[in-house]
Design a protein around this motif. Sequence first.
Motif, short mmCIF file in Angstrom:
data_model
loop_
_atom_site.label_atom_id
_atom_site.label_comp_id
_atom_site.label_asym_id
_atom_site.label_seq_id
_atom_site.Cartn_x
_atom_site.Cartn_y
_atom_site.Cartn_z
N PHE A 29 -33.48 0.94 -45.32
CA PHE A 29 -31.95 0.96 -45.40
C PHE A 29 -31.22 -0.51 -45.16
N GLU A 30 -31.80 -1.18 -44.38
CA GLU A 30 -31.31 -2.49 -43.95
C GLU A 30 -31.47 -3.50 -45.34
N LYS A 31 -32.06 -3.04 -46.43
CA LYS A 31 -32.15 -3.85 -47.64
C LYS A 31 -31.25 -3.21 -48.73
N ILE A 32 -30.83 -2.24 -48.40
CA ILE A 32 -29.66 -1.77 -49.40
C ILE A 32 -28.45 -2.13 -49.30
N THR A 33 -27.89 -2.52 -50.48
CA THR A 33 -26.54 -3.20 -50.47
C THR A 33 -25.53 -2.17 -51.30
N VAL A 34 -24.30 -2.59 -51.23
CA VAL A 34 -23.51 -1.93 -52.27
C VAL A 34 -23.65 -2.46 -53.54
N LYS A 35 -24.27 -3.75 -53.84
CA LYS A 35 -24.46 -4.02 -55.20
C LYS A 35 -25.57 -3.23 -55.62
N SER A 36 -26.68 -2.77 -55.05
CA SER A 36 -27.97 -2.05 -55.17
C SER A 36 -27.34 -0.71 -55.70
N ILE A 37 -26.44 -0.33 -54.84
CA ILE A 37 -26.08 1.28 -54.86
C ILE A 37 -25.38 1.28 -56.48
N CYS A 38 -24.72 0.40 -56.52
CA CYS A 38 -23.67 0.22 -57.73
C CYS A 38 -24.64 0.15 -59.10
N GLU A 39 -25.58 -0.74 -58.95
CA GLU A 39 -26.51 -1.14 -60.05
C GLU A 39 -27.31 0.21 -60.33
N THR A 40 -27.63 0.98 -59.36
CA THR A 40 -28.54 1.89 -59.70
C THR A 40 -27.63 3.29 -60.03
N ALA A 41 -26.63 3.29 -59.84
CA ALA A 41 -25.55 4.47 -60.06
C ALA A 41 -24.69 3.96 -61.56
N HIS A 42 -25.04 2.88 -61.92
CA HIS A 42 -24.41 2.55 -62.95
C HIS A 42 -22.77 2.55 -62.94
N VAL A 43 -22.08 2.14 -61.86
CA VAL A 43 -20.81 2.06 -61.39
C VAL A 43 -20.26 0.49 -61.11
N ASN A 44 -19.15 0.42 -61.15
CA ASN A 44 -18.41 -0.86 -60.55
C ASN A 44 -18.34 -0.75 -58.97
N ARG A 45 -18.35 -1.88 -58.58
CA ARG A 45 -18.11 -2.00 -57.11
C ARG A 45 -16.80 -1.59 -56.70
N SER A 46 -15.90 -1.69 -57.43
CA SER A 46 -14.52 -0.97 -57.12
C SER A 46 -14.64 0.48 -56.85
N THR A 47 -15.28 1.14 -57.70
CA THR A 47 -15.72 2.61 -57.60
C THR A 47 -16.31 2.93 -56.32
N PHE A 48 -17.18 2.23 -55.86
CA PHE A 48 -17.86 2.47 -54.77
C PHE A 48 -16.82 2.22 -53.51
N TYR A 49 -15.96 1.30 -53.49
CA TYR A 49 -15.12 1.00 -52.40
C TYR A 49 -13.80 1.88 -52.56
N ALA A 50 -13.66 2.77 -53.57
CA ALA A 50 -12.46 3.62 -53.47
C ALA A 50 -13.15 4.87 -52.70
N HIS A 51 -14.55 4.93 -52.58
CA HIS A 51 -14.88 5.82 -51.64
C HIS A 51 -15.49 5.58 -50.28
N TYR A 52 -16.04 4.33 -50.15
CA TYR A 52 -16.47 3.82 -49.08
C TYR A 52 -16.37 2.38 -48.60
N SER A 53 -16.33 2.01 -47.39
CA SER A 53 -16.14 0.59 -47.11
C SER A 53 -17.27 -0.17 -46.95
N ASP A 54 -18.47 0.52 -46.77
CA ASP A 54 -19.75 -0.21 -46.73
C ASP A 54 -20.99 0.88 -46.83
N VAL A 55 -22.10 0.37 -46.71
CA VAL A 55 -22.86 1.48 -46.59
C VAL A 55 -23.27 1.98 -45.25
N TYR A 56 -22.61 1.80 -44.35
CA TYR A 56 -22.74 2.38 -43.03
C TYR A 56 -21.76 3.57 -43.20
#
Length: 189
Positions: A29-56
């Motif tokens: 978990f400590e090595k999972i970043t917003v960037k790695s989630i976005c790359e794996t899901a093939h989405v933009n960071r802005s999409t992630f941040y529309a849903h969550y503020s961080d991995v926590y």
Amino acid sequence: MNTKNNKRFRDMDKKLKATMLELLETTDFEKITVKSICETAHVNRSTFYAHYSDVYEIMEQMEEHLNEELLESYTGSPQEKDSVFPMWPFIPFLRHIKKHACFYRTALKQRRDFPLKQGYEPMWNQIIKPKCIAAGITSESEMLYYFVYFQAGFTMVLRRWVDTGCHESEEVVARIIENCIPAIWNTIQ
């Protein structure tokens, strides 16, 4: 318009959570970043941040969702309850933990208390409180001490179980948990 009631928004939320679970299977978990989630899901960071503020926050919301799923699992049939009673209250909980072991392996690493915020009600109502009452303990304050003790032990048993790959069956672990609360069980038996 991106709202939580929008189907596309909800579908993306599911995709992000599924991606997080996928990453948890192979990455600490400590090595999972917003960037790695976005790359794996093939989405933009802005999409992630529309849903969550961080991995926590995504972990917290996943825990809330899994908590709801767990509470729904306590609608087991009377035959199931009778066949493994008094262990029955543990069985749905353990099945749930095993089903989502990669999530709970991470969630339980730093835990000292019960793994789900509301998942304790069936155990309080079906195990601790009735056993205490049967033992002549009527003070709810005193019952809470037994429950706090139970929570800590139960959480650490779950942690060991998921850390070792959930090799033992749910019934075996339920029996172990049941045997770990002798202060209540022995008083009654």
